[in-house]
Design a protein around this motif. Structure first.
Motif, PDB file in Angstrom:
ATOM      1  N   ALA A   1      -6.305  17.699 -10.145  1.00 28.07           N
ATOM      2  CA  ALA A   1      -5.968  18.157  -8.592  1.00 28.07           C
ATOM      3  C   ALA A   1      -4.938  19.099  -8.604  1.00 28.07           C
ATOM      4  N   GLY A   2      -4.324  19.436  -9.579  1.00 29.86           N
ATOM      5  CA  GLY A   2      -3.056  20.287  -9.840  1.00 29.86           C
ATOM      6  C   GLY A   2      -2.238  19.964 -10.905  1.00 29.86           C
ATOM      7  N   GLU A   3      -0.894  20.624 -11.032  1.00 30.98           N
ATOM      8  CA  GLU A   3      -0.022  20.397 -11.927  1.00 30.98           C
ATOM      9  C   GLU A   3       0.027  19.041 -12.422  1.00 30.98           C
ATOM     10  N   GLY A   4      -0.574  18.370 -13.401  1.00 35.21           N
ATOM     11  CA  GLY A   4      -0.395  17.187 -13.937  1.00 35.21           C
ATOM     12  C   GLY A   4      -0.679  15.964 -13.265  1.00 35.21           C
ATOM     13  N   ILE A   5      -1.391  16.328 -12.152  1.00 33.76           N
ATOM     14  CA  ILE A   5      -2.150  15.331 -11.407  1.00 33.76           C
ATOM     15  C   ILE A   5      -3.599  15.204 -11.418  1.00 33.76           C
TER      16      ILE A   5
ATOM     17  N   ALA B   1       1.202   0.518  -5.240  1.00 29.98           N
ATOM     18  CA  ALA B   1       2.114  -0.355  -6.007  1.00 29.98           C
ATOM     19  C   ALA B   1       2.163   0.031  -7.362  1.00 29.98           C
ATOM     20  N   ILE B   2       1.055   0.627  -7.989  1.00 33.59           N
ATOM     21  CA  ILE B   2       0.976   0.903  -9.379  1.00 33.59           C
ATOM     22  C   ILE B   2       1.697   2.164  -9.523  1.00 33.59           C
ATOM     23  N   PRO B   3       2.617   1.944 -10.640  1.00 33.67           N
ATOM     24  CA  PRO B   3       3.647   2.938 -10.898  1.00 33.67           C
ATOM     25  C   PRO B   3       2.762   4.323 -11.282  1.00 33.67           C
ATOM     26  N   ASP B   4       3.218   5.500 -10.957  1.00 33.05           N
ATOM     27  CA  ASP B   4       2.759   6.701 -11.102  1.00 33.05           C
ATOM     28  C   ASP B   4       1.436   6.956 -10.438  1.00 33.05           C
ATOM     29  N   VAL B   5       1.309   6.256  -9.415  1.00 38.44           N
ATOM     30  CA  VAL B   5       0.309   6.462  -8.435  1.00 38.44           C
ATOM     31  C   VAL B   5       0.956   7.426  -7.329  1.00 38.44           C
ATOM     32  N   THR B   6       0.385   8.568  -6.957  1.00 38.59           N
ATOM     33  CA  THR B   6       0.858   9.489  -6.123  1.00 38.59           C
ATOM     34  C   THR B   6       0.292   9.662  -4.682  1.00 38.59           C
TER      35      THR B   6
ATOM     36  N   LEU C   1      -7.718   8.921  -4.909  1.00 36.47           N
ATOM     37  CA  LEU C   1      -6.522   8.292  -5.739  1.00 36.47           C
ATOM     38  C   LEU C   1      -6.084   9.629  -6.402  1.00 36.47           C
ATOM     39  N   GLU C   2      -4.789   9.689  -6.488  1.00 32.76           N
ATOM     40  CA  GLU C   2      -4.034  10.741  -7.414  1.00 32.76           C
ATOM     41  C   GLU C   2      -3.068  10.089  -8.190  1.00 32.76           C
TER      42      GLU C   2
ATOM     43  N   THR D   1      -0.724   8.934 -17.999  1.00 32.31           N
ATOM     44  CA  THR D   1      -0.373   7.620 -17.977  1.00 32.31           C
ATOM     45  C   THR D   1      -1.447   6.364 -17.578  1.00 32.31           C
ATOM     46  N   LEU D   2      -2.308   6.890 -16.639  1.00 35.64           N
ATOM     47  CA  LEU D   2      -3.118   5.519 -16.068  1.00 35.64           C
ATOM     48  C   LEU D   2      -4.786   5.949 -16.607  1.00 35.64           C
TER      49      LEU D   2
END
Lengths: 55, 729
Positions: free
Chosen positions: B14-18, B43-48, B61-62, B67-68
């Motif tokens: 979806a974009g730079e590193g996402i 609450a999950i880390p790294d979820v933007t 979800l992004e 990482t995930l």
């Protein structure tokens, strides 16, 4: 009647402003989830996370 | 054996590193669910980004790349109590969304123009009867033209395009008179403005477009909503397959990622998602979805298995011969195509109305012009009057008459648990006077039930249920569910094709074939349901037998009675064996039934009924029903139906009861009644307005008032479709 020179363009500008606001809201996806948006307005704010406990 | 799940097929960048994934989620109903899911996932880390769409029941979800694993989101949602599955936007749905945005944009432009032109028209109307200077009037007319012409050129596109398509195909539809009316009204207004005339119809033309666009947007929203729901269902049911990625390693992948030649593992209790050939293993398979036959078939090396078969007892390795889209039996697909083509010849009520309407209106306008010329009026005045006739008869209310009812009625059906798959389904359903039911999965529930649960001591039943949790066999799953068992017995051993055994408090307990439990004597002695699967349970010397089968839907009898009361013919067409069909027909009081029917026979029967003039509603769920669903005048499937039948059916109903069938027929009949009433209202208005227009005394004020008055009347009348009868059965 010279007032028309100001009033007519003013009215049109206001109308156009409304139209652009609508097109912008459409583009930014505000009409994608009408049910959800209705609820979000009255949902509680998220509790501040990692906030230091008060006293 | 190591099993992993792999959903990378659905993830996109979806974009730079996402990375981005869309999930369809079951059971999201309110703001509470929405907040719970969004908080839980954020609450999950790294979820933007975690955003729920409540209308479409989806989550976007992004997260930061690398990482995930998307699996963790699905597991997290499962912990929160929601079943989720990756969702892939079909091209058909993407088109609907784009179309609905375009219509909204058109509506926005048209509404803006209408409001501003009205602002300029009202001073002209009042100025004409007081002291407005002709220069001021011209100025206002030119301003109106400046707003209305570009706005109509943009917002009229949906109508102009559709009219052009119809004309190039040498037919006509509702959009032809609309387009002609709008163009003539605008053209005449420009000419009149140039000649400093008193009246211009810019307001009428643009207002007409606005009202009609409201109807179009409503119609489109209904279709989009159905598509979204149907898309979710497809995603939640989306089959995965256990594909061998190494000699001893399997990965659970979506069917879309399976190719011919791959080898998949089919465990007991799993539904096969591909067509293929068994290369290893031995089992019984249930092909009732494909053939309607409820007796199991033995599968061994070399047996062909088809998508939709359920594996019952043993584990199979299957080499895929056709995957994903190609899985369906060629025969069924071919029949389906033919049947669908036949149905597309159905002409919608709106098109039939416009076919009558357009020539009458255009002839009236022409006669008006000629009449005035003969009566001695000048050509200019005669043409102006003729165009006024066209403007006032422009099918504004007619264009709203049907979509508004459809939108309201589909909303009412949605609440009753019925989803519409096609726009004209309501009209066709209202005409149905003969209902054909499939038996397996339609009159009966798709899941198995323990029929004699009441005769078994509760403590024994509970123990049997707990033991059943250790088996993959679908019959065992039904026993476990009926007993409400939650905690499996530790140390239970499954013997393939026989049953499960365990030792509890020093006593051996067994569940499985009667011979496995030493309970043959019980089976021989009792009079048993020929359709049921019999399993036995033994605890030491205490032995019971359980009879497991598909039960009838809880309200099937009441629904059949309600249909009879509505004077609808009823029959059963089933691919199942005769005794099973007779039993169901007797229990429900249906006199007409046929057993052992093939898909081609079903179509033949429907054609026969068609010849006699009956309008057939087909209700079925299996893959074998898909062609007949398409051949029938209108069709309905339960939500549990095979993919193909669900896609073919005009309506899909939710839940265990059969009552939505009656509810849908009732709302459809009421809706059709209201549509006809609306058409008559619109025509009645024209009959009143046309003489006024012909006499040449129509002013733009009268045109605008008449147009909005009739449109509002029709919309209000449509709202009556909302309170369709609550008493269903």
């Amino acid at each position: 009647m010279e007032i028309l020179v100001i009033l007519v363009p003013l009215a049109l500008m206001l109308g156009l402003a409304g139209l652009f606001a609508f097109l912008w809201s459409l583009r930014s996806g505000q009409y994608d989830d009408l049910d959800g948006a209705a609820w979000r307005a009255i949902a509680d704010d998220e509790p501040p996370q990692d906030a230091p406990a008060k006293r | 054996m190591h099993v992993t799940r792999d959903f990378s097929h659905y993830v996109r960048i979806a974009g730079e590193g996402i990375k981005h994934i869309d999930l369809a989620v079951e059971g999201v109903h309110c703001a509470g669910c929405m907040a719970k899911i969004e908080r839980g996932l954020s609450a999950i880390p790294d979820v933007t980004l975690a955003r729920v769409n409540l209308t479409d029941r989806r989550v976007a979800l992004e997260w930061k790349q690398g990482t995930l694993d998307p699996i963790s989101f699905i597991d997290r949602l499962a912990e929160l109590g929601y079943k989720a599955y990756p969702y892939e936007t079909e091209s058909a749905e993407a088109t609907e969304v784009a179309e609905s945005r375009f219509l909204l944009r058109c509506l926005g432009v048209a509404a803006f123009a209408t409001m501003n032109v009205m602002m300029l028209s009202i001073p002209v109307w009042s100025g004409n009867v007081s002291d407005m200077l002709p220069e001021q009037r011209d100025f206002f007319h030119w301003l109106s033209a400046l707003i209305a012409l570009p706005a109509a050129a943009y917002a009229g596109q949906p109508f102009f395009r559709s009219a052009w398509r119809a004309l190039s195909a040498k037919t006509t539809n509702m959009d032809v008179p609309i387009s002609i009316g709008v163009c003539l009204a605008l053209g005449m207004s420009v000419v009149e403005t140039i000649h400093h005339a008193e009246h211009a119809y810019f307001d009428a033309a643009i207002m007409l477009l606005t009202f009609l666009l409201v109807g179009r947007v409503l119609d489109q929203n209904m279709r989009r909503r159905t598509r979204a729901v149907a898309g979710n269902l497809a995603a939640l049911k989306a089959e995965t397959a256990a594909k061998f990625v190494g000699p001893d390693e399997i990965s659970q992948v979506p069917v879309a990622a399976i190719h011919p030649g791959d080898i998949v593992l089919l465990r007991p209790g799993e539904r096969c998602a591909v067509d293929g050939t068994v290369i290893e293993g031995r089992s019984e398979i249930d092909q009732s979805l494909i053939t309607g036959e409820t007796l199991y078939v033995t599968a061994e090396r070399g047996t062909a298995v088809y998508a939709g078969s359920m594996n019952i007892s043993g584990t199979l390795r299957v080499r895929v011969s056709a995957a994903s889209e190609a899985t369906l039996l060629a025969e069924i697909t071919r029949l389906l195509d033919n049947a669908l083509q036949a149905r597309s010849r159905y002409m919608r009520l709106a098109d039939r109305a416009s076919r009558l309407y357009a020539p009458v209106v255009h002839a009236t306008a022409l006669i008006t012009i000629l009449g005035w010329v003969i009566a001695g009026a000048g050509w200019h005045d005669a043409v102006v009057t003729g165009v006024a006739v066209l403007i006032i008869t422009c099918p504004c209310a007619l264009g709203l008459a049907i979509p508004t009812v459809q939108t309201v009625a589909s909303g009412a059906m949605f609440k009753a648990g019925v989803l519409l798959n096609s726009g004209d389904a309501i009209e066709r359903l209202a005409e149905a006077d003969h209902v054909i039911f499939d038996k397996t999965g339609t009159l009966t529930l798709p899941d198995l039930e323990v029929m004699n649960a009441a005769d078994i001591p509760p403590n024994v039943f509970e123990l049997a249920g707990r033991l059943a949790l250790s088996s993959h066999h679908p019959v065992a799953a039904a026993v476990a569910q009926a007993a409400g068992a939650r905690s499996p017995i530790v140390g239970a051993v499954e013997e393939a094709g026989q049953g499960v055994r365990a030792v509890v408090d020093g006593v051996e307990i067994r569940l499985g074939r009667p011979s496995f439990c030493g309970a043959e004597a019980l089976v021989g002695g009792a009079t048993l349901d020929p359709e049921a699967s019999i399993v036995a349970f033994s605890k030491g010397t205490e032995k019971v037998i359980l009879s497991v089968r598909q039960g009838l839907r809880p309200d099937a009898q009441a629904v059949i009675a309600a249909l009879k009361a509505r004077n609808v013919g009823i029959e059963i067409l089933s691919g199942d064996r005769e005794p099973a069909v007779i039993a169901a027909a007797h229990a429900l009081g249906i006199a007409e039934w046929r057993a052992g029917v093939t898909p081609a026979d079903k179509i033949a029967r429907i054609e026969e009924l068609k010849q006699r003039g009956a309008k057939v509603l087909m209700v079925g769920d299996g893959m074998n029903d898909a062609p007949s669903l398409a051949a029938a005048h209108v069709s309905m499937s339960p939500i549990s139906a095979a993919h193909l039948s669900q896609a073919t059916a005009d309506l899909v109903f939710l839940g265990r009861p059969l009552a939505p069938v009656v509810a849908a027929i009732d709302s459809a009949r009421k809706a059709l009644h209201l549509m006809r009433q609306n058409l008559w209202l619109a025509i009645g208005y024209n009959v009143l307005a046309v003489p006024v227009a012909i006499s040449g005394i129509v002013t733009p004020l009268i045109a605008a008032a008449a147009m909005s008055g009739s449109s509002i009347l029709v919309m209000l009348n449509s709202l009556r479709a909302r309170n369709a009868s609550r008493e269903i059965v």
